[in-house]
Every structure is written in C-alpha cells, then in structure tokens.
Write a protein that holds these residues in place. Structure first.
Motif, PDB file in Angstrom:
ATOM      1  N   ALA A 288     -11.572  -9.305  -1.281  1.00 38.53           N
ATOM      2  CA  ALA A 288     -11.516  -8.128  -0.413  1.00 38.53           C
ATOM      3  C   ALA A 288     -10.206  -8.086   0.361  1.00 38.53           C
ATOM      4  CB  ALA A 288     -12.706  -8.122   0.542  1.00 38.53           C
ATOM      5  N   ASN A 289      -9.778  -9.225   0.874  1.00 41.51           N
ATOM      6  CA  ASN A 289      -8.523  -9.269   1.633  1.00 41.51           C
ATOM      7  C   ASN A 289      -7.327  -8.982   0.729  1.00 41.51           C
ATOM      8  OD1 ASN A 289      -9.840  -9.864   4.028  1.00 41.51           O
ATOM      9  ND2 ASN A 289      -9.637 -12.071   3.770  1.00 41.51           N
ATOM     10  N   ALA A 290      -7.369  -9.505  -0.510  1.00 45.39           N
ATOM     11  CA  ALA A 290      -6.263  -9.249  -1.438  1.00 45.39           C
ATOM     12  C   ALA A 290      -6.185  -7.776  -1.803  1.00 45.39           C
ATOM     13  CB  ALA A 290      -6.441 -10.101  -2.696  1.00 45.39           C
ATOM     14  N   LEU A 291      -7.328  -7.159  -2.029  1.00 48.81           N
ATOM     15  CA  LEU A 291      -7.340  -5.723  -2.345  1.00 48.81           C
ATOM     16  C   LEU A 291      -6.861  -4.893  -1.158  1.00 48.81           C
ATOM     17  CD1 LEU A 291     -10.755  -5.520  -4.243  1.00 48.81           C
ATOM     18  CD2 LEU A 291      -8.462  -5.394  -5.241  1.00 48.81           C
ATOM     19  N   ALA A 292      -7.289  -5.292   0.036  1.00 48.22           N
ATOM     20  CA  ALA A 292      -6.876  -4.552   1.232  1.00 48.22           C
ATOM     21  C   ALA A 292      -5.370  -4.622   1.427  1.00 48.22           C
ATOM     22  CB  ALA A 292      -7.605  -5.103   2.447  1.00 48.22           C
ATOM     23  N   LEU A 309     -14.581  -1.657   1.953  1.00 46.74           N
ATOM     24  CA  LEU A 309     -13.171  -1.318   1.786  1.00 46.74           C
ATOM     25  C   LEU A 309     -13.004   0.192   1.910  1.00 46.74           C
ATOM     26  CD1 LEU A 309     -12.071  -3.564  -1.224  1.00 46.74           C
ATOM     27  CD2 LEU A 309     -11.405  -3.810   1.161  1.00 46.74           C
ATOM     28  N   SER A 310     -12.059   0.619   2.743  1.00 46.05           N
ATOM     29  CA  SER A 310     -11.803   2.050   2.919  1.00 46.05           C
ATOM     30  C   SER A 310     -10.310   2.257   3.141  1.00 46.05           C
ATOM     31  CB  SER A 310     -12.609   2.605   4.100  1.00 46.05           C
ATOM     32  OG  SER A 310     -12.308   1.888   5.287  1.00 46.05           O
ATOM     33  N   SER A 312      -6.775   3.220   4.714  1.00 43.98           N
ATOM     34  CA  SER A 312      -6.127   3.256   6.023  1.00 43.98           C
ATOM     35  C   SER A 312      -5.464   4.632   6.173  1.00 43.98           C
ATOM     36  CB  SER A 312      -5.074   2.149   6.109  1.00 43.98           C
ATOM     37  OG  SER A 312      -5.650   0.892   5.870  1.00 43.98           O
ATOM     38  N   VAL A 313      -4.793   4.804   7.286  1.00 43.20           N
ATOM     39  CA  VAL A 313      -4.105   6.081   7.513  1.00 43.20           C
ATOM     40  C   VAL A 313      -3.042   6.312   6.455  1.00 43.20           C
ATOM     41  CG1 VAL A 313      -2.673   7.388   9.127  1.00 43.20           C
ATOM     42  CG2 VAL A 313      -4.557   5.972   9.971  1.00 43.20           C
ATOM     43  N   THR A 314      -2.302   5.225   6.097  1.00 46.83           N
ATOM     44  CA  THR A 314      -1.305   5.305   5.025  1.00 46.83           C
ATOM     45  C   THR A 314      -1.694   4.293   3.958  1.00 46.83           C
ATOM     46  OG1 THR A 314       0.121   3.654   6.074  1.00 46.83           O
ATOM     47  CG2 THR A 314       0.534   5.970   6.595  1.00 46.83           C
ATOM     48  N   ASN A 315      -1.510   4.634   2.724  1.00 45.01           N
ATOM     49  CA  ASN A 315      -1.861   3.714   1.639  1.00 45.01           C
ATOM     50  C   ASN A 315      -1.041   4.023   0.409  1.00 45.01           C
ATOM     51  OD1 ASN A 315      -3.210   6.169   1.137  1.00 45.01           O
ATOM     52  ND2 ASN A 315      -4.592   5.120  -0.298  1.00 45.01           N
ATOM     53  N   GLY A 316      -1.062   3.089  -0.528  1.00 45.74           N
ATOM     54  CA  GLY A 316      -0.332   3.252  -1.777  1.00 45.74           C
ATOM     55  C   GLY A 316      -1.296   3.412  -2.917  1.00 45.74           C
ATOM     56  N   THR A 317      -0.740   3.579  -4.115  1.00 45.48           N
ATOM     57  CA  THR A 317      -1.565   3.745  -5.312  1.00 45.48           C
ATOM     58  C   THR A 317      -1.187   2.750  -6.386  1.00 45.48           C
ATOM     59  OG1 THR A 317      -0.022   5.404  -6.149  1.00 45.48           O
ATOM     60  CG2 THR A 317      -1.935   6.207  -4.915  1.00 45.48           C
ATOM     61  N   ARG A 318      -0.595   1.622  -5.993  1.00 44.89           N
ATOM     62  CA  ARG A 318      -0.169   0.650  -6.986  1.00 44.89           C
ATOM     63  C   ARG A 318      -1.314  -0.297  -7.332  1.00 44.89           C
ATOM     64  NH1 ARG A 318       1.590  -3.704  -3.518  1.00 44.89           N
ATOM     65  NH2 ARG A 318       1.514  -3.042  -1.341  1.00 44.89           N
ATOM     66  N   SER A 319      -1.072  -1.113  -8.378  1.00 47.64           N
ATOM     67  CA  SER A 319      -2.092  -2.064  -8.809  1.00 47.64           C
ATOM     68  C   SER A 319      -2.001  -3.311  -7.990  1.00 47.64           C
ATOM     69  CB  SER A 319      -1.897  -2.426 -10.295  1.00 47.64           C
ATOM     70  OG  SER A 319      -2.139  -1.288 -11.090  1.00 47.64           O
ATOM     71  N   ALA A 320      -3.179  -3.968  -7.842  1.00 44.18           N
ATOM     72  CA  ALA A 320      -3.228  -5.225  -7.083  1.00 44.18           C
ATOM     73  C   ALA A 320      -2.919  -6.374  -8.003  1.00 44.18           C
ATOM     74  CB  ALA A 320      -4.625  -5.410  -6.466  1.00 44.18           C
TER      75      ALA A 320
END
Length: 322
Positions: A288-292, A309-310, A312-320
């Motif tokens: 969960a922490n790695a995905l976040a 997991l939800s 944040s105000v800003t986020n990306g769309t890349r792969s983990a």
C-alpha cells in the motif's frame, strides 16, 4: 466418506469453542447412530496416537517431553497447516522427515491466510498449498486422489502404477509424472500444466477427456463449459513473491489481499493505473505504501485494520515499480 466427515467435525470442534459449530455437530451426530459411532472411533484414534502434541502444529515445542498427566492434544486447525489423519491402517506422521508411512493414507491439508506450505506424500508426490487453501488427499492400493476444496495447490506427481486424480469443482485432472497447479475459487476451477501432461474430465468437459500438455491451461466455470489456452509467463507463487508487469491495479490488489487478513481497498477513479514490480506476499502495508508513493495516493486505515487508497490533490498516471 463417513470417516472423513467425522474427522472434519473433530477438527472444527477442537479448533475453537463456537456454540454454532457445536449445535450443528450435535445435529449431525444425532441424525444417525452410525455418525456417532464413526466420530467415537476417529476421536479414540487421535487420542491414542497423541500425534500433534509432538508436531510443529501444536503449542508444545518440538522434542519437549510429554507429561504423563497431559490432556488429549489440541488440534491446531487454523494454525500453521492443519493435518488431520484418518486412521485406517495404523497411519502416523513421521515428524523428522515430513513423510507419511506406507499403507492407506487419507489426510486433510489446510493453510492459514498468508502461509505457503510444501508437504511430501507417501507415494513420493509433493503438494504445495498456497494461502488459505484446503485440500483432501487419499493414497492407497485402490488409487491416488486429491480434492482441492478451496484455494490453490501445486501437485508434483510421481509416476506410479495408478494415475493421480485431482478434482477441483466438477472437473478432474488425471496425471502421471507431471507438475500441475490446480485452483478452486467459488464456481471457477483452473488447471495449469507446468510439466508433463494431464487429461481433464468431468461435467465441465462434457464427459470427454481433454488432453493438456506443458504450457497449457484449462479454466472451467460451472454452467459455462471449459476454456483451453496457452499459459503466459508468470512468477512462481511458491516462492512467496508477487510479481506484476503492467497489471491493472484492481486485480493486483485482489491477488495481494489473498495473503493478508487486512485488505487494501481502492477508492473510485484508480481504474487506469497499472502496477509493475515485485512485492513480498503478505506485506500488505508495504504494498500500500509503495503504491501510494508511486501514484501520489493517500493511505487511510480503517477501524477494522484495512487500508484505503485514494487520490491525493495531485497525482500521476505512471506505473509503480517494486
């Protein structure tokens, strides 16, 4: 079958005190005098053998002396892996080698959530149980059979006079000198042939045997027939690692949740995310922490211990990456 039912009731009763289980047991026992007689025979065999008190499944350390006044052993159905012997020909467990003696063998195997366990059988075959898996095995002069009741198991089948028949749902896999992954989740059954070959039968195959060779898989859903296709590359789950390569987030989390009592829950709007990397099975908080961190998500913990997991105000769309 009656002896098997009696042993299953004994396991449930010994695992924990539950008034509902005790009520259902009394109803089963009183339904037929043969039920009560079978239960008494199985219970007497267990008490006489006193096996689990010396095994790694019991609370007493291995090698510890058994007090003369000790009570009958407590059967750890939910601990480590529950091994319940159905005595028919003086069967007993040799703790040092983890092997079963010759003769007729009937055993119920189970793993708890997050556990993976490998067990050797009397015919030389080996079975590896994935997390939260339940399997029944019978090996004797009349044949070799296994029933995957729930979860996933790997069968490394040794060659013998009689083939090994593995049942999952309404389907049967018959094999000799082969390695198979067999799983049963709800009304869905699947057989992956990793080495050797197998024949698939049962109502899912509409009465005809379907041959499978190494690198092929069969999936059967009750009422929807059988699908046969080639196996894709996949990590070896028996090593306790989860590996993802561009896997959509939802199925990746669903797989990880199998190995933990605490679960990851996904908020809406995360459908387009994909996961790449390797993670240790059972480390639900680490995942969960790695995905976040990778996707700029927030992690919230519920009162039940689950992780949400939800965005944040800003986020990306890349792969983990793991």
């Amino acid at each position: 079958m009656l002896r098997r039912d009696a042993a299953a009731w004994l396991a449930r009763l010994q695992s924990r005190r539950d008034p509902e289980i005790e009520r259902k047991f009394r109803r089963w026992r009183d339904r037929d005098p043969a039920h009560a007689e079978a239960f008494e025979r199985v219970a007497a065999s267990y008490q006489q053998a006193g096996l689990l008190r010396y095994s790694a499944l019991a609370s007493v350390p291995a090698g510890a002396p058994r007090p003369a006044s000790a009570r009958a052993p407590t059967y750890a159905w939910a601990a480590a892996a529950a091994l319940i012997l159905l005595f028919s020909a003086g069967i007993y467990l040799v703790l040092g080698s983890g092997r079963w003696t010759s003769g007729t063998e009937a055993v119920m195997l189970s793993t708890r959530i997050g556990e993976i366990r490998r067990i050797s059988l009397s015919d030389g075959s080996k079975v590896t149980l994935d997390t939260a898996t339940s399997v029944e095995v019978e090996i004797g002069r009349m044949g070799r059979r296994a029933l995957v009741k729930a979860g996933r198991a790997r069968f490394e089948v040794e060659k013998a006079k009689r083939p090994f028949v593995i049942q999952a749902g309404d389907s049967f896999a018959t094999a000799q000198g082969a390695v198979l992954d067999v799983e049963k989740f709800g009304n869905r059954a699947r057989v992956d042939v990793l080495a050797g070959s197998a024949k698939i039968g049962g109502s899912g195959a509409r009465g005809a045997e379907l041959p499978l060779t190494a690198g092929e898989t069969m999936t059967a859903v009750s009422g929807h027939g059988v699908q046969r296709h080639s196996l894709g590359s996949a990590p070896d789950w028996t090593h306790g690692m989860l590996e993802f390569d561009g896997t959509p987030l939802a199925p990746a989390v669903e797989l990880a949740n199998r190995y933990s009592k605490s679960k990851i829950r996904l908020s809406a709007g995360l459908e387009g995310l994909r996961v790449t990397g390797a993670f240790r099975a059972g480390d639900i908080r680490g995942l969960a922490n790695a995905l976040a961190e990778a996707f700029h998500l927030t992690v919230a913990r519920t009162s039940e211990g689950n992780l949400i997991l939800s965005r944040s105000v800003t986020n990306g769309t890349r792969s983990a990456g793991g």
